[in-house]
Design a protein around this motif. Structure first.
Motif, PDB file in Angstrom:
ATOM      1  N   LYS A 294       0.816  -1.210   0.000  1.00 16.59           N
ATOM      2  CA  LYS A 294       0.000   0.000   0.000  1.00 16.59           C
ATOM      3  C   LYS A 294       0.851   1.261   0.000  1.00 16.59           C
ATOM      4  CE  LYS A 294      -4.291  -1.676   2.100  1.00 16.59           C
ATOM      5  NZ  LYS A 294      -5.259  -1.490   3.216  1.00 16.59           N
ATOM      6  N   ALA A 295       1.944   1.211   0.740  1.00 19.73           N
ATOM      7  CA  ALA A 295       2.832   2.373   0.776  1.00 19.73           C
ATOM      8  C   ALA A 295       3.469   2.610  -0.591  1.00 19.73           C
ATOM      9  CB  ALA A 295       3.909   2.167   1.842  1.00 19.73           C
ATOM     10  N   ARG A 296       3.850   1.532  -1.286  1.00 21.97           N
ATOM     11  CA  ARG A 296       4.449   1.686  -2.620  1.00 21.97           C
ATOM     12  C   ARG A 296       3.438   2.240  -3.614  1.00 21.97           C
ATOM     13  NH1 ARG A 296       6.435  -3.556  -1.861  1.00 21.97           N
ATOM     14  NH2 ARG A 296       5.063  -4.301  -3.525  1.00 21.97           N
ATOM     15  N   VAL A 297       2.207   1.743  -3.545  1.00 27.22           N
ATOM     16  CA  VAL A 297       1.166   2.239  -4.447  1.00 27.22           C
ATOM     17  C   VAL A 297       0.899   3.715  -4.183  1.00 27.22           C
ATOM     18  CG1 VAL A 297      -1.281   2.066  -5.030  1.00 27.22           C
ATOM     19  CG2 VAL A 297       0.100  -0.007  -4.800  1.00 27.22           C
ATOM     20  N   ALA A 298       0.849   4.105  -2.905  1.00 28.64           N
ATOM     21  CA  ALA A 298       0.626   5.514  -2.557  1.00 28.64           C
ATOM     22  C   ALA A 298       1.764   6.381  -3.079  1.00 28.64           C
ATOM     23  CB  ALA A 298       0.476   5.664  -1.045  1.00 28.64           C
ATOM     24  N   ASN A 300       3.698   5.724  -5.673  1.00 32.73           N
ATOM     25  CA  ASN A 300       3.623   5.783  -7.141  1.00 32.73           C
ATOM     26  C   ASN A 300       2.508   6.721  -7.599  1.00 32.73           C
ATOM     27  OD1 ASN A 300       5.722   3.942  -7.331  1.00 32.73           O
ATOM     28  ND2 ASN A 300       4.365   2.166  -7.447  1.00 32.73           N
ATOM     29  N   LYS A 301       1.411   6.765  -6.867  1.00 33.92           N
ATOM     30  CA  LYS A 301       0.365   7.720  -7.179  1.00 33.92           C
ATOM     31  C   LYS A 301       0.852   9.153  -6.953  1.00 33.92           C
ATOM     32  CE  LYS A 301      -3.662   4.785  -6.247  1.00 33.92           C
ATOM     33  NZ  LYS A 301      -4.880   4.603  -5.419  1.00 33.92           N
ATOM     34  N   TYR A 302       1.621   9.326  -5.905  1.00 41.11           N
ATOM     35  CA  TYR A 302       2.198  10.652  -5.627  1.00 41.11           C
ATOM     36  C   TYR A 302       3.127  11.081  -6.760  1.00 41.11           C
ATOM     37  CZ  TYR A 302       5.258  14.099  -3.396  1.00 41.11           C
ATOM     38  OH  TYR A 302       5.990  15.215  -3.116  1.00 41.11           O
ATOM     39  N   LYS A 303       3.963  10.165  -7.235  1.00 40.42           N
ATOM     40  CA  LYS A 303       4.850  10.474  -8.353  1.00 40.42           C
ATOM     41  C   LYS A 303       4.054  10.846  -9.600  1.00 40.42           C
ATOM     42  CE  LYS A 303       8.761   9.277  -9.222  1.00 40.42           C
ATOM     43  NZ  LYS A 303      10.052   9.955  -9.500  1.00 40.42           N
ATOM     44  N   GLN A 304       2.959  10.130  -9.848  1.00 44.06           N
ATOM     45  CA  GLN A 304       2.144  10.447 -11.016  1.00 44.06           C
ATOM     46  C   GLN A 304       1.534  11.838 -10.886  1.00 44.06           C
ATOM     47  OE1 GLN A 304      -1.691  10.335 -11.418  1.00 44.06           O
ATOM     48  NE2 GLN A 304      -1.981   8.797 -13.036  1.00 44.06           N
ATOM     49  N   ALA A 305       1.044  12.183  -9.679  1.00 43.99           N
ATOM     50  CA  ALA A 305       0.438  13.493  -9.460  1.00 43.99           C
ATOM     51  C   ALA A 305       1.457  14.608  -9.652  1.00 43.99           C
ATOM     52  CB  ALA A 305      -0.173  13.555  -8.061  1.00 43.99           C
ATOM     53  N   VAL A 306       2.679  14.413  -9.159  1.00 43.87           N
ATOM     54  CA  VAL A 306       3.740  15.413  -9.339  1.00 43.87           C
ATOM     55  C   VAL A 306       4.093  15.559 -10.814  1.00 43.87           C
ATOM     56  CG1 VAL A 306       6.157  15.936  -8.838  1.00 43.87           C
ATOM     57  CG2 VAL A 306       4.669  15.081  -7.022  1.00 43.87           C
ATOM     58  N   TYR A 307       4.135  14.443 -11.533  1.00 47.06           N
ATOM     59  CA  TYR A 307       4.449  14.485 -12.966  1.00 47.06           C
ATOM     60  C   TYR A 307       3.424  15.321 -13.730  1.00 47.06           C
ATOM     61  CZ  TYR A 307       4.729  12.797 -17.793  1.00 47.06           C
ATOM     62  OH  TYR A 307       4.802  12.723 -19.160  1.00 47.06           O
ATOM     63  N   GLY A 403       3.224   2.721 -16.371  1.00 45.89           N
ATOM     64  CA  GLY A 403       3.437   3.233 -15.027  1.00 45.89           C
ATOM     65  C   GLY A 403       2.436   4.303 -14.626  1.00 45.89           C
ATOM     66  N   LEU A 404       1.962   5.107 -15.595  1.00 44.57           N
ATOM     67  CA  LEU A 404       1.010   6.164 -15.281  1.00 44.57           C
ATOM     68  C   LEU A 404      -0.386   5.622 -14.981  1.00 44.57           C
ATOM     69  CD1 LEU A 404       1.973   8.874 -17.938  1.00 44.57           C
ATOM     70  CD2 LEU A 404       2.346   8.994 -15.462  1.00 44.57           C
ATOM     71  N   ARG A 405      -0.686   4.409 -15.454  1.00 37.96           N
ATOM     72  CA  ARG A 405      -2.021   3.847 -15.272  1.00 37.96           C
ATOM     73  C   ARG A 405      -2.046   2.697 -14.269  1.00 37.96           C
ATOM     74  NH1 ARG A 405      -5.747   4.929 -19.925  1.00 37.96           N
ATOM     75  NH2 ARG A 405      -4.758   6.568 -21.152  1.00 37.96           N
ATOM     76  N   CYS A 406      -0.959   1.980 -14.147  1.00 42.10           N
ATOM     77  CA  CYS A 406      -0.861   0.873 -13.190  1.00 42.10           C
ATOM     78  C   CYS A 406       0.203   1.245 -12.163  1.00 42.10           C
ATOM     79  CB  CYS A 406      -0.492  -0.431 -13.897  1.00 42.10           C
ATOM     80  SG  CYS A 406      -1.648  -0.914 -15.194  1.00 42.10           S
ATOM     81  N   PHE A 407      -0.200   1.393 -10.926  1.00 36.38           N
ATOM     82  CA  PHE A 407       0.699   1.938  -9.908  1.00 36.38           C
ATOM     83  C   PHE A 407       1.548   0.869  -9.231  1.00 36.38           C
ATOM     84  CE2 PHE A 407      -3.042   4.742 -10.164  1.00 36.38           C
ATOM     85  CZ  PHE A 407      -2.406   5.888 -10.638  1.00 36.38           C
ATOM     86  N   CYS A 408       1.780  -0.233  -9.947  1.00 33.77           N
ATOM     87  CA  CYS A 408       2.633  -1.283  -9.396  1.00 33.77           C
ATOM     88  C   CYS A 408       4.107  -0.996  -9.613  1.00 33.77           C
ATOM     89  CB  CYS A 408       2.270  -2.628 -10.020  1.00 33.77           C
ATOM     90  SG  CYS A 408       2.378  -2.652 -11.815  1.00 33.77           S
ATOM     91  N   MET A 409       4.439   0.027 -10.390  1.00 34.00           N
ATOM     92  CA  MET A 409       5.833   0.385 -10.639  1.00 34.00           C
ATOM     93  C   MET A 409       5.974   1.904 -10.639  1.00 34.00           C
ATOM     94  SD  MET A 409       6.228  -0.289 -14.748  1.00 34.00           S
ATOM     95  CE  MET A 409       7.757   0.644 -14.831  1.00 34.00           C
ATOM     96  N   PRO A 497      -8.318   7.548 -23.650  1.00 35.99           N
ATOM     97  CA  PRO A 497      -7.033   8.078 -24.121  1.00 35.99           C
ATOM     98  C   PRO A 497      -6.250   8.844 -23.057  1.00 35.99           C
ATOM     99  CG  PRO A 497      -8.844   9.393 -24.968  1.00 35.99           C
ATOM    100  CD  PRO A 497      -9.460   8.215 -24.282  1.00 35.99           C
ATOM    101  N   MET A 498      -6.948   9.391 -22.046  1.00 36.39           N
ATOM    102  CA  MET A 498      -6.288  10.177 -21.014  1.00 36.39           C
ATOM    103  C   MET A 498      -6.188   9.377 -19.719  1.00 36.39           C
ATOM    104  SD  MET A 498      -5.788  12.805 -22.865  1.00 36.39           S
ATOM    105  CE  MET A 498      -5.113  13.920 -21.642  1.00 36.39           C
ATOM    106  N   GLU A 499      -5.106   9.619 -18.973  1.00 37.28           N
ATOM    107  CA  GLU A 499      -4.892   8.911 -17.714  1.00 37.28           C
ATOM    108  C   GLU A 499      -5.789   9.465 -16.607  1.00 37.28           C
ATOM    109  OE1 GLU A 499      -2.402  10.013 -19.560  1.00 37.28           O
ATOM    110  OE2 GLU A 499      -1.444   8.139 -20.207  1.00 37.28           O
ATOM    111  N   ARG A 500      -6.206   8.584 -15.728  1.00 35.60           N
ATOM    112  CA  ARG A 500      -6.907   9.019 -14.525  1.00 35.60           C
ATOM    113  C   ARG A 500      -5.883   9.580 -13.559  1.00 35.60           C
ATOM    114  NH1 ARG A 500      -7.009   6.416  -9.723  1.00 35.60           N
ATOM    115  NH2 ARG A 500      -8.648   6.950  -8.227  1.00 35.60           N
ATOM    116  N   ARG A 501      -6.091  10.800 -13.131  1.00 42.07           N
ATOM    117  CA  ARG A 501      -5.116  11.473 -12.275  1.00 42.07           C
ATOM    118  C   ARG A 501      -5.359  11.102 -10.819  1.00 42.07           C
ATOM    119  NH1 ARG A 501      -3.413  17.309 -14.686  1.00 42.07           N
ATOM    120  NH2 ARG A 501      -3.129  16.623 -16.846  1.00 42.07           N
ATOM    121  N   ALA A 502      -4.345  10.540 -10.213  1.00 40.08           N
ATOM    122  CA  ALA A 502      -4.442  10.114  -8.820  1.00 40.08           C
ATOM    123  C   ALA A 502      -4.258  11.303  -7.880  1.00 40.08           C
ATOM    124  CB  ALA A 502      -3.386   9.053  -8.530  1.00 40.08           C
ATOM    125  N   LEU A 503      -4.733  11.142  -6.654  1.00 36.86           N
ATOM    126  CA  LEU A 503      -4.557  12.118  -5.569  1.00 36.86           C
ATOM    127  C   LEU A 503      -5.175  13.466  -5.898  1.00 36.86           C
ATOM    128  CD1 LEU A 503      -0.859  11.420  -4.518  1.00 36.86           C
ATOM    129  CD2 LEU A 503      -2.941  10.271  -3.804  1.00 36.86           C
TER     130      LEU A 503
END
Length: 518
Positions: A294-298, A300-307, A403-409, A497-503
């Motif tokens: 759960k911490a890794r997924v959180a 990775n979502k944070y990284k996506q939001a910053v990106y 990586g932007l859609r699957c938060f396992c990496m 076509p567009m990614e779901r934005r986390a956080l």
């Protein structure tokens, strides 16, 4: 008689040989072409080295501009090797046409071993060292990186040695024919299948001829096998995502905005940045190294939001300060997206018509390369290299899209002027492994054009017939995966076509972060 290759393959090879015979028979041609190939190798190496250095400077973050010199050397060397090894099969084809004066087999082995050293030893150590940065304890940082690298090297060496000892043999399929007649009619034509009716020939019996492979060849085989997973997964996704994202970049290009709109956007982005800052503080400094899922997924979502925050801020600045930017740039992106779409469709068609359907319906791209070579000897080889090189860009795009859609990496985007060195090292590491698989994939996909080359002998005869590994190649497991994922990704991206934005105002994300805080 090896069972690889159909009559259609032989027909294409015969036409290729006939088209080249008149030029090869010339003594001047036989003397000049090897010299010309050596010049091409030197020039291309220098140009690729310079381009790799430019890519490093163009993408590196400001924080790394005057630091991390060893990772920078590894990045330049890795990009150069990845590019050269992908372009080596076209050189192999040109060398075959000139009579095989250059020892291309030795070049393959040297480059593949160099790539293995970078992938297993150099780049992992630099990533461990770079990510374990401790300004107050440089010695501890070095020791930690050395321990992690020792574990990585020991694991890789153990797998390699054990597999080579127990599985390091190639079972080459052969067909034996026995003639019952004491004498054969020397004037009678020999059928393509090896036997003819009334010739005294008993039907062929299939068998396997087993040979051992050298450790170097097995290093090549194992590197390619690992790289195939990146190529199949990310390459298949990238074939659909790369053209789509280029076209979407044109559709969603920045438009000129007023000062009032610019101020409003700045306030909104500032609020997002403040919120992400509090989330980052809640996650902690060691969030990237957490083992809890759960911490890794959180994280990775944070990284996506910053990106996405950085992307939106860059778009707002272009919209106001540059009045939307240069329109020619976005028109070029749309045109490039259309070109990439055509190349992806050609790759899919070639996979179906030549690689996956047996016997092949048509040689397709093989005939295209042969026709280009009949115009000028290097036109076909350059086109060969372009189609192979396109797969590298698909892998990069597919990895980011996944990586932007699957938060396992964790994502490692290549951003102009804002790419940290660990992200650059990861992408180079992945490209090196993928480049090895692309060489094998190209030699198989263009087997008619690349027949009787050094890569055909190394991969088509030895690597693809290795015990255990051979079943992945007999049943075209990776090729079917590339085709299937490219079709699935096309359908999926057509609807989303567009990614779901986390956080961003997501209740489930808020609950996860609250759980992490407590």
């Amino acid at each position: 008689d090896s069972d690889g290759g159909s009559l259609e393959h032989l027909r294409g090879l015969h036409l290729h040989r006939e088209g080249q015979r008149s030029r090869r028979d010339s003594p001047c041609f036989q003397t000049m072409l090897p010299v010309f190939l050596v010049v091409v190798i030197v020039v291309m190496t220098v140009l690729i080295l310079m381009a790799s250095a430019y890519i490093l400077v163009y993408f590196q973050a400001e924080e790394d501009r005057n630091t991390a010199w060893m990772p920078k050397v590894a990045v330049v060397l890795g990009l150069t090797l990845a590019s050269l090894v992908v372009l080596l099969p076209p050189l192999d084809v040109a060398n075959r046409s000139s009579g095989g004066e250059l020892d291309v087999s030795l070049l393959y082995q040297v480059m593949f071993v160099s790539i293995a050293i970078l992938v297993v030893v150099v780049i992992p150590f630099l990533i461990f060292y770079y990510e374990a940065e401790e300004p107050e304890n440089a010695r501890g940082q070095l020791c930690r990186a050395m321990v992690y690298e020792a574990v990585t090297l020991a694991s890789a060496a153990t797998v390699l040695v054990l597999m080579w000892i127990f599985l390091g043999r190639a079972q080459i399929p052969v067909t034996h024919y026995v003639y019952e007649d004491q004498f054969l009619d020397a004037t009678a034509p020999t059928p393509a299948a090896g036997c003819g009716l009334g010739s005294g020939c008993v039907a062929g019996k299939s068998n396997f001829y087993e040979i051992g492979v050298t450790p170097v060849v097995y290093i090549m085989a194992l590197s390619s096998f690992v790289g195939w997973f990146f190529l199949a997964l990310f390459g298949g996704i990238g074939m659909a995502a790369l053209p789509l994202d280029l076209m979407l970049a044109y559709k969603s290009r920045p438009q000129s905005i007023s000062l009032q709109d610019y101020a409003k956007q700045r306030v909104m982005l500032h609020e997002r940045a403040q919120r992400l800052r509090s989330i980052g503080q809640a996650l902690g400094l060691d969030a990237a190294h957490e083992r809890n899922r759960k911490a890794r997924v959180a994280y990775n979502k944070y990284k996506q939001a910053v990106y996405f925050l950085e992307q939106d801020w860059a778009k707002v600045r272009i919209a106001y300060k540059q009045r939307g930017g240069n329109p020619l740039r976005y028109i070029a992106m749309a045109i490039l997206g259309f070109v990439c779409l055509v190349i992806s469709l050609i790759w899919v068609a070639h996979l179906i018509l030549y690689v996956l359907v047996q016997p092949p319906i048509t040689p397709f791209l093989n005939d295209f390369f042969i026709a280009l070579d009949s115009v000028f000897p290097l036109f076909g080889t350059l086109s060969y290299g372009a189609f192979a090189f396109y797969l590298l860009f698909c892998v990069l795009k597919g990895c980011l899209k996944f990586g932007l859609r699957c938060f396992c990496m964790t994502i490692h985007p290549m951003q102009i002027g804002n790419t940290m060195m660990n992200s650059m090292l990861f992408n180079v590491w992945m490209l090196l492994l993928t480049a090895v698989a692309i060489v094998q994939f190209s030699s198989s996909a263009f087997s008619t054009y690349a027949r009787l080359t050094a890569v055909d002998m190394l991969f088509g005869v030895q690597v693809e017939n290795l015990i255990f590994l051979r079943y992945f190649y007999i049943y075209d497991v990776f090729e079917w995966t590339i085709l299937g994922l490219s079709i699935l990704a096309t359908v999926y991206l057509a609807f989303r076509p567009m990614e779901r934005r986390a956080l961003e105002l997501q209740l489930e994300d808020e609950l996860e972060l609250e759980e992490l805080r407590t």
